[in-house]
Design a protein around this motif. Structure first.
Motif, PDB file in Angstrom:
ATOM      1  N   ASP A   1       0.976  -1.095  -0.180  1.00 32.85           N
ATOM      2  CA  ASP A   1      -0.112  -0.240  -0.212  1.00 32.85           C
ATOM      3  C   ASP A   1       0.909   0.825   0.525  1.00 32.85           C
ATOM      4  OD1 ASP A   1      -2.439  -1.421  -0.027  1.00 32.85           O
ATOM      5  OD2 ASP A   1      -3.046  -0.929   1.777  1.00 32.85           O
ATOM      6  N   LEU A   2       1.684   1.221   0.629  1.00 34.78           N
ATOM      7  CA  LEU A   2       3.222   2.718   1.060  1.00 34.78           C
ATOM      8  C   LEU A   2       3.375   2.139  -0.811  1.00 34.78           C
ATOM      9  CD1 LEU A   2       5.031   2.474   4.517  1.00 34.78           C
ATOM     10  CD2 LEU A   2       3.317   4.312   2.784  1.00 34.78           C
ATOM     11  N   ALA A   3       4.069   1.429  -1.498  1.00 31.53           N
ATOM     12  CA  ALA A   3       4.630   1.288  -3.050  1.00 31.53           C
ATOM     13  C   ALA A   3       3.869   2.036  -3.835  1.00 31.53           C
ATOM     14  CB  ALA A   3       5.465   0.283  -2.737  1.00 31.53           C
ATOM     15  N   ALA A   4       2.061   1.873  -3.516  1.00 33.03           N
ATOM     16  CA  ALA A   4       1.390   2.054  -4.478  1.00 33.03           C
ATOM     17  C   ALA A   4       0.995   4.019  -4.247  1.00 33.03           C
ATOM     18  CB  ALA A   4       0.033   2.031  -4.572  1.00 33.03           C
ATOM     19  N   ASN A   5       1.631   4.445  -2.913  1.00 34.61           N
ATOM     20  CA  ASN A   5       0.818   5.641  -2.363  1.00 34.61           C
ATOM     21  C   ASN A   5       2.113   6.370  -2.708  1.00 34.61           C
ATOM     22  OD1 ASN A   5      -1.522   7.308  -2.327  1.00 34.61           O
ATOM     23  ND2 ASN A   5      -0.334   7.690   0.595  1.00 34.61           N
ATOM     24  N   GLN A   6       3.173   5.945  -2.897  1.00 36.82           N
ATOM     25  CA  GLN A   6       4.779   6.561  -3.334  1.00 36.82           C
ATOM     26  C   GLN A   6       5.315   6.800  -1.869  1.00 36.82           C
ATOM     27  OE1 GLN A   6       3.271  10.475  -5.497  1.00 36.82           O
ATOM     28  NE2 GLN A   6       4.402   9.605  -7.000  1.00 36.82           N
ATOM     29  N   PHE A   7       5.025   6.079  -1.044  1.00 31.37           N
ATOM     30  CA  PHE A   7       5.433   5.675   0.535  1.00 31.37           C
ATOM     31  C   PHE A   7       5.270   6.960   1.218  1.00 31.37           C
ATOM     32  CE2 PHE A   7       7.895   3.021  -2.084  1.00 31.37           C
ATOM     33  CZ  PHE A   7       7.770   1.365  -1.169  1.00 31.37           C
ATOM     34  N   VAL A   8       3.940   7.039   0.753  1.00 32.23           N
ATOM     35  CA  VAL A   8       3.714   8.315   2.315  1.00 32.23           C
ATOM     36  C   VAL A   8       2.090   7.783   2.736  1.00 32.23           C
ATOM     37  CG1 VAL A   8       2.203  10.752   1.904  1.00 32.23           C
ATOM     38  CG2 VAL A   8       4.106  10.370   0.028  1.00 32.23           C
ATOM     39  N   CYS A   9       2.136   7.339   4.290  1.00 31.59           N
ATOM     40  CA  CYS A   9       1.268   7.621   4.942  1.00 31.59           C
ATOM     41  C   CYS A   9      -0.519   8.004   4.342  1.00 31.59           C
ATOM     42  CB  CYS A   9       1.004   7.898   5.895  1.00 31.59           C
ATOM     43  SG  CYS A   9       0.012   6.899   7.203  1.00 31.59           S
ATOM     44  N   PRO A  10      -0.891   7.043   4.562  1.00 35.44           N
ATOM     45  CA  PRO A  10      -2.637   7.181   3.561  1.00 35.44           C
ATOM     46  C   PRO A  10      -3.224   8.042   4.503  1.00 35.44           C
ATOM     47  CG  PRO A  10      -2.577   5.073   4.248  1.00 35.44           C
ATOM     48  CD  PRO A  10      -1.719   5.583   3.344  1.00 35.44           C
ATOM     49  N   TYR A  11      -3.417   7.631   5.979  1.00 32.60           N
ATOM     50  CA  TYR A  11      -4.242   8.504   7.016  1.00 32.60           C
ATOM     51  C   TYR A  11      -3.599   9.881   7.650  1.00 32.60           C
ATOM     52  CZ  TYR A  11      -5.000   3.528   7.278  1.00 32.60           C
ATOM     53  OH  TYR A  11      -5.299   2.126   6.678  1.00 32.60           O
ATOM     54  N   CYS A  12      -2.185  10.089   7.609  1.00 34.30           N
ATOM     55  CA  CYS A  12      -1.407  11.329   8.451  1.00 34.30           C
ATOM     56  C   CYS A  12      -0.128  11.965   6.762  1.00 34.30           C
ATOM     57  CB  CYS A  12      -1.029  11.268   9.338  1.00 34.30           C
ATOM     58  SG  CYS A  12       0.705  10.122   9.275  1.00 34.30           S
ATOM     59  N   GLY A  13      -0.689  11.265   6.301  1.00 33.55           N
ATOM     60  CA  GLY A  13       0.412  12.547   5.017  1.00 33.55           C
ATOM     61  C   GLY A  13       1.980  12.291   5.276  1.00 33.55           C
TER      62      GLY A  13
END
Length: 288
Positions: A43-55
Motif C-alpha cells: 500500500d505504501l509503494a502504491a502511494n509513493q511511500f506516503v502514509c494514506p492516513y496522516c500524510g
C-alpha cells in the motif's frame, strides 16, 4: 479519497484478524512514526511511500525518488563508478562502506544523472539516507560538482533532492571541503544564468544545509521535513530554552521565508514540470 482510505483501513483490519486465526499470508508492514498505524509495504509503494492516513512522507532510495519525477525511461546515471576511499585510515570505515554498497546497490550517498521531466532535459541528483545518513564526503561532493559543471556547460536546469545528516566525520576536513567545492560550482552555474531548484527532504541538516541545499533559485521541501544546521535538541541544550512548536520543520521554514513552498510528493513531478516550463518560456536555453 475517503472511500479509498476506508477500503485500505478495512483491508488491514481484515488481514490482522486473519493472522490471529492463522489463515492470512505474511504481509510486510511498516508502522507510521507519525500516526502509529500499521501500513502494508504494498500500500505504501502504491502511494509513493506516503502514509494514506496522516500524510507522513517516508524516506525513499535516491533512484526511486528520481524515477518518481523523471519521464519513463529518461534517466541516465553518471559517475556511478566513483567510490569513497579511506583517506584518514578511520577504523572500520572500509568495512562499513563495503557493507553499505552491497546493501544499497550504490557506490555512495548520492545518485546523479541526466534525465527529462515533462520532455525538458535536466541535470538531477538525489541523496540517499540509507548510505551513512547521506553524509557528504569526497564522493558526494565530487559527483555533485561534476553534475553541476555538466549542467553549466550544457545549459541544463539543475534539480537536487537533498537529505543528509551533514558532513562525514570519517573523512574529516576532506568532507568539510565539499561545502566550499559544491557552493563554488553552484555560483559558477548561477553566473551563467542557470536555474537551480533545490528540494529539501527529511532530514536536511549540517553541512549540506549550509552549502548547496540552501542556494537554490527556487527552494522547495516535502511536508514535515526537518531542515536546519544543528538539530532542535542540540540547540535547546546549547541555549537552555525551549524552541517553538514545529521549529525547523518545512512548514516553519516557509512561514519564516526560508523556503518558497512545501510540495507533497504526489504533486512534486507536476510542480517541477510547471516550474521548468515557465523557466523555458522565460528565455532559458533548452537543450533537447
Amino acid at each position: 479519497m475517503a472511500g479509498i482510505l476506508a477500503e485500505r483501513r478495512n483491508r488491514l483490519i481484515a488481514l490482522k484478524k486473519m493472522r490471529e486465526q492463522g489463515s492470512a499470508p505474511t504481509v510486510e508492514e511498516k508502522t507510521c512514526p507519525s500516526c502509529g498505524r500499521a501500513l502494508a509495504d504494498s500500500d505504501l509503494a502504491a502511494n509513493q511511500f506516503v502514509c494514506p492516513y496522516c500524510g507522513h512522507h517516508f524516506g525513499i532510495p535516491a533512484r526511486d525518488r528520481i524515477r518518481m519525477v523523471v519521464d519513463d525511461g529518461q534517466f541516465r546515471e553518471l559517475d556511478a563508478s566513483l567510490v569513497s576511499t579511506d583517506p584518514l585510515d578511520f577504523p572500520g570505515y572500509p568495512d562499513k562502506l563495503s557493507t553499505l554498497r552491497a546493501k544499497t546497490h550504490t557506490g555512495d550517498a548520492v545518485v546523479t544523472g541526466i534525465g527529462k521531466i515533462g520532455g525538458i532535459r535536466v541535470a538531477i541528483a538525489a541523496l540517499d539516507t540509507r548510505f551513512l545518513m547521506a553524509s557528504m564526503g569526497a564522493v558526494v561532493g565530487e559527483r555533485l560538482t561534476r553534475l553541476i559543471e555538466r549542467a553549466t556547460k550544457q545549459h541544463l536546469p539543475l534539480i537536487i533532492f537533498s537529505a543528509s545528516g551533514g558532513a562525514r566525520m570519517q573523512e574529516g576536513i576532506i568532507s568539510l571541503m565539499q561545502m566550499a567545492k559544491t557552493s563554488a560550482a553552484i555560483q559558477r552555474f548561477s553566473d551563467r544564468g542557470g536555474l537551480y531548484i533545490s528540494v529539501m527532504t527529511h532530514p536536511t541538516t549540517g553541512g549540506v544545509t549550509a552549502s548547496f541545499a540552501s542556494l537554490g533559485d527556487i527552494m522547495l521541501a516535502e511536508p514535515g521535513a526537518l531542515i536546519g544546521f544543528a538539530g532542535p535538541r542540540v540547540i535547546e541544550q546549547t541555549i537552555g530554552e525551549k524552541l517553538p512548536e514545529g521549529f525547523q520543520s518545512a512548514e516553519f521554514q516557509v512561514e519564516h521565508g526560508f523556503l518558497d513552498a512545501v510540495v507533497p510528493r504526489a504533486r512534486m513531478r507536476t510542480t517541477l514540470i510547471r516550474l521548468l516550463s515557465l523557466h523555458k518560456k522565460g528565455g532559458a536555453e533548452h537543450v533537447g
